[in-house]
Design an enzyme around this catalytic site. Structure first.
Site, PDB file in Angstrom:
ATOM      1  N   GLY C 108       0.812  -1.212   0.000  1.00 29.21           N
ATOM      2  CA  GLY C 108       0.000   0.000   0.000  1.00 29.21           C
ATOM      3  C   GLY C 108       0.841   1.256   0.000  1.00 29.21           C
ATOM      4  O   GLY C 108       0.327   2.357  -0.002  1.00 29.21           O
ATOM      5  N   CYS C 109       2.157   1.085  -0.007  1.00 24.19           N
ATOM      6  CA  CYS C 109       3.079   2.221  -0.012  1.00 24.19           C
ATOM      7  C   CYS C 109       3.514   2.461  -1.450  1.00 24.19           C
ATOM      8  O   CYS C 109       4.003   1.542  -2.095  1.00 24.19           O
ATOM      9  CB  CYS C 109       4.300   1.851   0.828  1.00 24.19           C
TER      10      CYS C 109
END
Lengths: 121, 98, 110
Positions: C108-109
């Protein structure tokens, strides 16, 4: 807040045989960062995703059973499992790697009806 | 809810699970899902029984491509792509049963 | 890309993350930290070790919000806040610390 939506991820496929289960889990972790109302449903072969005791060394694939344990840290605590799917596979809630709420298909259907967004894997 | 099913009921249980779980609304059959509406297939009785709970639609181009457009069972509405879009807009949510 | 250390070559991806988690040791962490312009202290090691333990337990690198909360739970509220963690790892505690810890980029980064 009114802009929080109810998202349900519906998991109906076994892990490892296809990429669906892992993709679902990754999307769940990403969605959780947006602070929405996230829940997970497991039915049909999807219940095998959270069956305890995956040992994936022999198939040379990264196992992700343990990652379900991190869902709590991501504030994802609504995990629903279809009772009929468990029974059809000779499993009970004790065979699962995380605490879940076991319910009938009818109850699960009602939960689905309450969602704003349903994502199937 | 609009339930979208794209698997033949004779190969996968997606349609069966959808019928057993869903509380009502509509089922739209697309791709191999359209085999469910062919007259005389062994899933016909189950789909007929589900018609009390769900409105059943099938995507016409998929019926035609598979040569079954002329044997669609009673009670099923064939829709084109525009009709597909209308259904998605008509219901509050939709779910794809993969 | 690769890091040369003690006559050994360790493979990294285009963003500098280790390709094989098993390659990691403290010496490699030191080189990775240098590349990030981070001077390692006990406080830095505490976070790095926490991340490695977290990864061993859950098989993921946690998102920054989760990392902050989990560190607070384990090491106390004075460390479980983003100010403390950003002081240690100015370019993002999750991204930068994960890289030094030899873990993949957090899910999710971007």
């Amino acid at each position: 807040m009114s802009d929080i939506k109810k998202f349900m991820f519906v998991n109906r496929k076994a892990p490892y045989g296809t990429i669906y289960a892992l993709e679902s889990l990754e999307v769940v972790l990403i969605a959780a960062a947006f602070e929405q109302d996230v829940s997970l449903a497991f039915m049909d072969d999807g219940v095998y995703q959270i069956k305890k005791g995956h040992q994936t060394k022999g198939i040379e694939v990264k196992g992700f059973e343990k990652t379900y344990g991190a869902l709590e840290d991501y504030d994802v605590t609504k995990l629903y499992v279809d009772a009929e799917s468990l029974a059809a596979r000779g499993l009970t809630a004790d065979d699962l790697t995380v605490p879940v709420e076991v319910m009938s298909r009818a109850e699960l259907g009602k939960m689905m009806e309450e969602q704003d967004v349903l994502l199937s894997f | 809810m609009l339930n979208i099913v794209n698997k033949s009921p004779l190969e996968r249980n997606a349609l069966q699970s959808c019928i057993e779980t869903g509380t009502g609304g509509a089922i739209l059959l697309i791709e191999d899902g359209v085999y469910a509406v062919a007259r005389g297939n062994s899933f016909e009785p189950t789909l007929k029984a589900a018609m009390g709970k769900f409105k059943v639609y099938a995507l016409a181009p998929d019926l035609e491509a598979r040569g079954i457009a002329d044997r669609v069972m009673d009670g099923v509405t064939a829709v084109d792509y525009g009709g597909f879009v209308d259904l998605v807009a008509e219901y509050k949510s939709s779910q794809s049963w993969l | 890309m690769a890091i040369e250390i003690n006559g050994k070559s360790v493979e990294t991806d285009e963003e500098g993350y280790l390709v094989n988690l098993a390659d990691w040791d403290e010496a490699i962490a030191g080189v990775l930290a240098q590349q990030e312009n981070v001077t390692m202290t006990d406080q830095h090691w505490e976070v790095i070790n926490f991340l490695r333990d977290y990864y061993n337990e859950f098989q993921i690198a946690p998102a920054v919000r989760v990392l902050t909360k989990a560190i607070g739970k384990k090491l106390g509220p004075e460390k479980g806040n983003s100010q403390y963690l950003y002081e240690l790892f100015p370019y993002g505690p999750a991204k930068q610390a994960c890289k030094i810890a030899g873990l993949p980029k957090p899910t999710g980064c971007v």
